[in-house]
Design an enzyme around this catalytic site. Structure first.
Site, PDB file in Angstrom:
ATOM      1  N   ARG A 287     105.063 -24.126 -14.986  1.00 28.96           N
ATOM      2  CA  ARG A 287     105.554 -23.041 -15.744  1.00 28.96           C
ATOM      3  C   ARG A 287     106.287 -21.890 -15.259  1.00 28.96           C
ATOM      4  O   ARG A 287     106.238 -20.800 -15.794  1.00 28.96           O
ATOM      5  CB  ARG A 287     104.118 -22.433 -16.625  1.00 28.96           C
ATOM      6  CG  ARG A 287     103.372 -23.367 -17.099  1.00 28.96           C
ATOM      7  CD  ARG A 287     103.931 -23.641 -18.596  1.00 28.96           C
ATOM      8  NE  ARG A 287     103.035 -24.383 -19.547  1.00 28.96           N
ATOM      9  CZ  ARG A 287     102.344 -23.785 -20.460  1.00 28.96           C
ATOM     10  NH1 ARG A 287     102.476 -22.498 -20.689  1.00 28.96           N
ATOM     11  NH2 ARG A 287     101.497 -24.426 -21.416  1.00 28.96           N
TER      12      ARG A 287
ATOM     13  N   ARG B 162     107.396 -16.553 -20.099  1.00 25.82           N
ATOM     14  CA  ARG B 162     107.219 -15.108 -20.444  1.00 25.82           C
ATOM     15  C   ARG B 162     107.159 -14.098 -19.486  1.00 25.82           C
ATOM     16  O   ARG B 162     107.172 -12.823 -19.778  1.00 25.82           O
ATOM     17  CB  ARG B 162     105.900 -15.047 -21.548  1.00 25.82           C
ATOM     18  CG  ARG B 162     106.489 -15.642 -22.879  1.00 25.82           C
ATOM     19  CD  ARG B 162     105.201 -15.714 -23.643  1.00 25.82           C
ATOM     20  NE  ARG B 162     104.268 -16.743 -22.933  1.00 25.82           N
ATOM     21  CZ  ARG B 162     102.993 -17.121 -23.447  1.00 25.82           C
ATOM     22  NH1 ARG B 162     102.540 -16.629 -24.675  1.00 25.82           N
ATOM     23  NH2 ARG B 162     102.477 -17.814 -22.623  1.00 25.82           N
TER      24      ARG B 162
ATOM     25  N   ASP C  77     108.105 -28.918 -23.792  1.00 26.78           N
ATOM     26  CA  ASP C  77     106.512 -29.030 -24.217  1.00 26.78           C
ATOM     27  C   ASP C  77     105.904 -30.054 -24.424  1.00 26.78           C
ATOM     28  O   ASP C  77     106.632 -31.087 -24.554  1.00 26.78           O
ATOM     29  CB  ASP C  77     106.449 -27.974 -25.218  1.00 26.78           C
ATOM     30  CG  ASP C  77     104.701 -27.678 -24.919  1.00 26.78           C
ATOM     31  OD1 ASP C  77     104.576 -26.630 -24.308  1.00 26.78           O
ATOM     32  OD2 ASP C  77     103.797 -28.012 -25.829  1.00 26.78           O
TER      33      ASP C  77
HETATM   34  O1  CP3 Z   1     106.792 -25.709 -16.435  1.00 26.77           O
HETATM   35  C1  CP3 Z   1     108.098 -25.158 -17.141  1.00 26.77           C
HETATM   36  O2  CP3 Z   1     108.380 -24.141 -16.927  1.00 26.77           O
HETATM   37  C2  CP3 Z   1     108.397 -25.996 -17.928  1.00 26.77           C
HETATM   38  C3  CP3 Z   1     107.958 -25.854 -19.367  1.00 26.77           C
HETATM   39  C4  CP3 Z   1     106.555 -26.311 -19.942  1.00 26.77           C
HETATM   40  C5  CP3 Z   1     106.111 -25.653 -21.164  1.00 26.77           C
HETATM   41  N1  CP3 Z   1     105.063 -26.446 -21.304  1.00 26.77           N
HETATM   42  C6  CP3 Z   1     106.673 -24.471 -21.712  1.00 26.77           C
HETATM   43  C7  CP3 Z   1     105.841 -23.650 -22.360  1.00 26.77           C
HETATM   44  C8  CP3 Z   1     105.756 -27.131 -19.480  1.00 26.77           C
HETATM   45  C9  CP3 Z   1     105.709 -28.156 -18.170  1.00 26.77           C
HETATM   46  C10 CP3 Z   1     104.659 -27.083 -20.273  1.00 26.77           C
HETATM   47  C11 CP3 Z   1     103.455 -28.062 -20.374  1.00 26.77           C
HETATM   48  C12 CP3 Z   1     102.272 -27.896 -21.361  1.00 26.77           C
HETATM   49  N2  CP3 Z   1     102.387 -27.560 -22.474  1.00 26.77           N
HETATM   50  C13 CP3 Z   1     101.057 -28.367 -20.854  1.00 26.77           C
HETATM   51  C14 CP3 Z   1     100.600 -29.033 -19.323  1.00 26.77           C
HETATM   52  C15 CP3 Z   1     100.656 -27.978 -18.443  1.00 26.77           C
HETATM   53  C16 CP3 Z   1      99.596 -26.885 -18.528  1.00 26.77           C
HETATM   54  O3  CP3 Z   1     100.259 -25.580 -18.525  1.00 26.77           O
HETATM   55  O4  CP3 Z   1      98.281 -27.038 -18.673  1.00 26.77           O
HETATM   56  C17 CP3 Z   1     100.011 -28.019 -21.865  1.00 26.77           C
HETATM   57  C18 CP3 Z   1      98.548 -28.049 -22.312  1.00 26.77           C
HETATM   58  C19 CP3 Z   1     101.010 -27.472 -23.101  1.00 26.77           C
HETATM   59  C20 CP3 Z   1     100.698 -27.205 -24.314  1.00 26.77           C
HETATM   60  C21 CP3 Z   1     101.161 -25.522 -24.748  1.00 26.77           C
HETATM   61  N3  CP3 Z   1     102.436 -25.070 -24.906  1.00 26.77           N
HETATM   62  C22 CP3 Z   1      99.975 -24.356 -24.747  1.00 26.77           C
HETATM   63  C23 CP3 Z   1      98.606 -24.719 -24.660  1.00 26.77           C
HETATM   64  C24 CP3 Z   1     100.871 -23.572 -24.879  1.00 26.77           C
HETATM   65  C25 CP3 Z   1     100.253 -22.299 -25.310  1.00 26.77           C
HETATM   66  C26 CP3 Z   1     100.170 -21.352 -24.053  1.00 26.77           C
HETATM   67  C27 CP3 Z   1     101.117 -20.386 -23.656  1.00 26.77           C
HETATM   68  O5  CP3 Z   1     101.212 -20.456 -22.423  1.00 26.77           O
HETATM   69  O6  CP3 Z   1     101.598 -19.956 -24.549  1.00 26.77           O
HETATM   70  C28 CP3 Z   1     102.208 -23.665 -24.953  1.00 26.77           C
HETATM   71  C29 CP3 Z   1     103.348 -22.831 -25.284  1.00 26.77           C
HETATM   72  C30 CP3 Z   1     104.479 -23.053 -24.126  1.00 26.77           C
HETATM   73  N4  CP3 Z   1     105.034 -24.119 -23.458  1.00 26.77           N
HETATM   74  C31 CP3 Z   1     105.164 -21.613 -23.648  1.00 26.77           C
HETATM   75  C32 CP3 Z   1     106.051 -22.109 -22.794  1.00 26.77           C
HETATM   76  C33 CP3 Z   1     106.963 -21.316 -21.596  1.00 26.77           C
HETATM   77  C34 CP3 Z   1     104.953 -20.439 -24.028  1.00 26.77           C
HETATM   78  C35 CP3 Z   1     105.559 -20.328 -25.683  1.00 26.77           C
HETATM   79  C36 CP3 Z   1     106.367 -19.088 -25.974  1.00 26.77           C
HETATM   80  O7  CP3 Z   1     107.585 -18.752 -25.181  1.00 26.77           O
HETATM   81  O8  CP3 Z   1     106.121 -18.484 -26.913  1.00 26.77           O
END
Ligand code: CP3
Length: 336
Positions: free
Chosen positions: A16, A20, A66
């Site tokens: 990640r 943010r 994502d």
């Molecule tokens: O790692 C990276 O920088 C690449 C991008 C990436 C994102 N999500 C961007 C993201 C990766 C590899 C993921 C994987 C992901 N997404 C997983 C598996 C890894 C983990 O962290 O467990 C899961 C379960 C998700 C599903 C998901 N997407 C959730 C639960 C959320 C909300 C929680 C949160 O952190 O906001 C997201 C949103 C998300 N995916 C954001 C980002 C940068 C934040 C959204 C935003 O910018 O508004």
């Protein structure tokens, strides 16, 4: 590293790492409008993929996307609501699974491959480019519940009550993941990571069926198309079941969470594959001596073998940037 080489200090990147906690990410995110727009606009997705590389000089860039783009490509509605995390239309019946398409909509994935091609062009060739997708079990937990839940009870219950229908959902996700990850490798990813964030909620037999078997089929499906494909697994929370996961799936490297037991990991996991991890993301928020001790702990536990320094899970939005800089410096200064 993934091909068995060792360097003076271990390569380092963070799960990640685009997100943010970075002001430059928040700026592009605001410009993109919706989160999915950001994922599907190659120019912007490539930009945020590269931001943490420019700022910290990480050894790997991970595609900005994502795991929930796969349900989106299977026709499910996926929304990201500010401050609330993802929302999908939940799957509550066997009929809803029977109504799913057996193939993902390829047009939805096209901008993701374009993002990888753009990043590959701009990236220093010494930096590894990673693609990824969610593992079938983890993606299914969001598709069934319609949102994240603390212990994935809706998907676990559904799998106990309707194992055949649940297997059908997993099979669809396996096929979609093989096609999606193979195409990411063809578009320029050097390796791909399979995120099974919720693997640790499953009892051992269910873990075998819903985490290990799908990962094994995805690895062999990709290698049937791309024999030298490099694949990293991340069955988060697998604990003592991790050696079995590594043996049966044939992955090249495995990411481990911060609760992993070092002796077991060294003897039964790192002896077979490269290990990636496993700093507690909360130590990174804390900073100072606590962070230094935690970084040193990871290095002393694992840097004698093949190690890709990383966090045990994603970086949290409130993490100070100066703490990330301090972590990277300490890893780079390491001489084993
Ligand atoms: O790692 C990276 O920088 C690449 C991008 C990436 C994102 N999500 C961007 C993201 C990766 C590899 C993921 C994987 C992901 N997404 C997983 C598996 C890894 C983990 O962290 O467990 C899961 C379960 C998700 C599903 C998901 N997407 C959730 C639960 C959320 C909300 C929680 C949160 O952190 O906001 C997201 C949103 C998300 N995916 C954001 C980002 C940068 C934040 C959204 C935003 O910018 O508004």
């Amino acid at each position: 590293m993934l091909s068995g080489n060792r360097q003076a200090s271990p390569p380092v990147w963070m799960m990640r790492q685009a997100g943010r906690y970075l002001p430059e990410y928040r700026e592009v995110r605001a410009r993109a409008g919706g989160f999915l727009n950001l994922c599907f606009t190659p120019e912007l997705a490539a930009e945020v993929t590269l931001q943490p590389i420019r700022r910290f000089g990480f050894d790997a860039a991970i595609l900005f996307s994502d795991i929930l783009v796969v349900p989106h490509a299977l026709g499910r509605s996926v929304r990201f609501e500010a401050g609330e995390g993802p929302r999908l239309d939940p799957i509550e019946t066997v009929a809803a699974i029977d109504a799913l398409p057996t193939q993902a909509d390829a047009a939805i994935f096209a901008p993701v491959y374009e993002t990888l091609r753009r990043v590959k062009q701009e990236l220093d060739p010494a930096v590894t480019l990673l693609g990824f997708c969610g593992a079938p079990w983890t993606v299914a937990t969001y598709m069934i519940a319609g949102q994240g839940t603390p212990d994935q009870a809706p998907a676990r219950l559904f799998a106990y009550r309707e194992p055949n229908a649940f297997q059908k959902l997993i099979d669809i996700l396996i096929d979609a993941s093989i096609g999606y990850l193979s195409a990411q490798l063809e578009a320029g990813a050097d390796a791909v990571q399979l995120f099974d964030t919720w693997a640790g909620t499953l009892p051992p037999e269910q873990f075998s069926r819903w985490s290990v078997e799908p990962a094994q089929r995805i690895v062999s499906g990709i290698r049937a198309r791309i024999p030298d494909a490099r694949i990293i697994g991340f069955p988060r929370g697998a604990g003592a079941l991790l050696p079995d996961f590594v043996e049966r799936t044939g992955i090249d490297a495995v990411s481990i969470d911060w609760a992993s037991e070092p002796g077991l990991m060294r003897e039964r996991v790192q002896s077979r594959v490269a290990l990636q991890g496993n700093l507690d993301p909360l130590a990174l928020i804390a900073g100072g001596d606590a962070l230094d001790r935690a970084v040193d702990g990871v290095l002393s536990n694992y840097a004698d073998g093949r190690l890709i320094f990383n966090l045990g899970h994603g970086i949290q939005p409130e993490t100070p940037i100066a703490h990330v800089e301090r972590m990277v410096q300490r890893v780079r200064d390491y001489r084993g």
